[in-house]
Design a protein around this motif. Sequence first.
Motif, PDB file in Angstrom:
ATOM      1  N   GLY A 423       0.726  -1.287   0.211  1.00 10.04           N
ATOM      2  CA  GLY A 423      -0.079   0.054  -0.058  1.00 10.04           C
ATOM      3  C   GLY A 423       0.848   1.164   0.127  1.00 10.04           C
ATOM      4  O   GLY A 423       0.137   2.322   0.070  1.00 10.04           O
ATOM      5  N   ASP A 424       2.020   1.240   0.416  1.00  9.79           N
ATOM      6  CA  ASP A 424       3.011   2.425   0.152  1.00  9.79           C
ATOM      7  C   ASP A 424       2.715   3.145  -1.325  1.00  9.79           C
ATOM      8  O   ASP A 424       2.720   2.313  -2.271  1.00  9.79           O
ATOM      9  N   ARG A 425       2.776   4.433  -1.308  1.00  7.72           N
ATOM     10  CA  ARG A 425       2.421   5.211  -2.329  1.00  7.72           C
ATOM     11  C   ARG A 425       3.638   6.218  -2.597  1.00  7.72           C
ATOM     12  O   ARG A 425       4.131   6.657  -1.796  1.00  7.72           O
ATOM     13  N   PHE A 426       3.923   6.661  -3.991  1.00  7.97           N
ATOM     14  CA  PHE A 426       4.989   7.282  -4.464  1.00  7.97           C
ATOM     15  C   PHE A 426       4.300   8.304  -5.484  1.00  7.97           C
ATOM     16  O   PHE A 426       3.877   7.932  -6.652  1.00  7.97           O
ATOM     17  N   ALA A 427       4.119   9.625  -4.986  1.00  9.38           N
ATOM     18  CA  ALA A 427       3.562  10.562  -5.693  1.00  9.38           C
ATOM     19  C   ALA A 427       4.051  10.692  -7.306  1.00  9.38           C
ATOM     20  O   ALA A 427       5.343  10.800  -7.435  1.00  9.38           O
ATOM     21  N   HIS A 428       3.192  10.840  -8.161  1.00  5.63           N
ATOM     22  CA  HIS A 428       3.724  11.389  -9.469  1.00  5.63           C
ATOM     23  C   HIS A 428       4.244  10.295 -10.310  1.00  5.63           C
ATOM     24  O   HIS A 428       4.798  10.442 -11.316  1.00  5.63           O
ATOM     25  N   LEU A 429       4.691   8.975  -9.544  1.00  3.97           N
ATOM     26  CA  LEU A 429       5.575   8.123 -10.312  1.00  3.97           C
ATOM     27  C   LEU A 429       4.825   7.236 -11.345  1.00  3.97           C
ATOM     28  O   LEU A 429       5.217   7.020 -12.423  1.00  3.97           O
TER      29      LEU A 429
END
Length: 548
Positions: A423-429
């Motif tokens: 569930g970790d999120r990495f913005a704009h990737l």
Amino acid sequence: MDQEHIPGDPEGAAEGAGRRRFLALATGAATVAGLGAVGGCGTGDADGPDGGGAKAGKGNAPSGKAGGKAGPRGFDVKAENARPGNADWTVTKSGPARAVEGFADKVSVLPGESFGLHVSTTAPRFTVSAYRMGWYAGARARLVWRSEALPGARQPEHTVDPGTRMVRTRWARTTTVETKDWPEGSYLLRLDAQGGEGQRFVPLTVRSATTAGRTVVVNAVATWQAYNRWGGYGSYDGPSGGYASRSLAVSFDRPYEYDDGAGLFLTYEAPLIALAERLGIPLAYATTTDVAREKRLLEGAAAVLSLGHDEYWSPEQRAHITAARDAGTNLAVLGANCCFRRIRLEPSDLGPDRTLVCYKSSYEQDPGFKRGQPATVDFRSAPGADPESSLLGVIYDGYPVDAPYVVTNPGHWLFEGAGVSEGDRFAHLVGVEYDKVNTGFPTPRPIEILAHSPVVCEGRPSHQDTAYYTTESGAGVFATGTMRWVEALDAKGDGKSGRNHGLDARSGALTTRVTENLLRVFAAGPAGRTHPARDNVKAVYGGTAPGR
């Protein structure tokens, strides 16, 4: 990377001036220079062939070790990158339009071969500096050769072919450049006009004669040229900005349009090359043209790397890469919208394979098609439909999107050391284009989804997928499913400045670690023998996966 192929979309709706403007906006976010990329959003799930596709098995014996050993014929990436670099390689003063610009009459040469340089400049004299691109302790380039001051001249204006709207230059050869003692690799030749009037790059690959035991960096020169609008025309539009005014064929016999002249290289390829050379794995170098022309070039290669924007492929290139996969060569697709356009390469006045033909929806007008050659349309489209998913595992689903990258399978070996949780999120990737696993199209199995990121593409909910599958030959195939992967390798900001589309240092650290894991394992030989895929499509998609 456009909308034309998507069912239900008016022909050419995403082409032309609007699409070019979107592309230009992405350009400004590049790390050093280059482009962000765009395509068209639509119902990528619709009208796919009946699902399932080819079965892909898995091997059972480890092979080889990764590391910094010298490649065949004595080329040693670690030794090359231990040499002093030159941080002053960049274009810092592009100068007025047409101040200095040029092109090479070959996209690649073997070490020691010569090539012609065709230069037009308003300055009385200019110099040429050849920089080999790599790591070099962070300098990213090494000066290999520099010319004496050469006489400059303004070359004749280009012409436009009335039938294909192809821009033609018939520039005289300015000088012949010898490549004696130039190591294999990707090069930028910098043209410097006398008196500081301007600078521009000319890209060139010093290709490898053999790739056995090495990881092959493939410069996507066909895609660079399709997006090149020098002279007012490219494969997407002409001076009017409309799709109908696009070139049906484009020529390598012209400079690249953008401010630095490097095409798409600096955004979509240079960061990956720097990382791979820093690792010191045995590398080989080629272009998409070389792979298409030389049937045996990839024999024995450990892996093939398709970099960040590799959209335009010939049938020969696809056949040769597929054959390599089926012989145990790993394949990494480090972008999205890969292997999407089917092209044909034809000669120009300067030599073979210097004209790229792609009629798209106008394929019935193509003289080559009328002679029985394959239609230059999307690979997934009739006639001769052959969706790219049968090779890549994923299929292009649309643009434009800008979304967080969501980790689904944190225990996968590719995430080792990345410190991620489900569930970790990495913005704009995820952006600007994206791919997904869609079993409504031919999909090799077993295939394992690592990231499953919700996106909304022009109002249509969908998902981006990062995926890995393995084959009976032992080959591993990895696809990032996002076009921003290579660009993210250089992301070190706080995510607020807009640089690199707002990608932050977390995204930079994630993509770097995953890519390091990938390159080390793929360099060791058929990855499926030591790291077999474990199919999880049903677990990720449940009952919503097309074709299930």
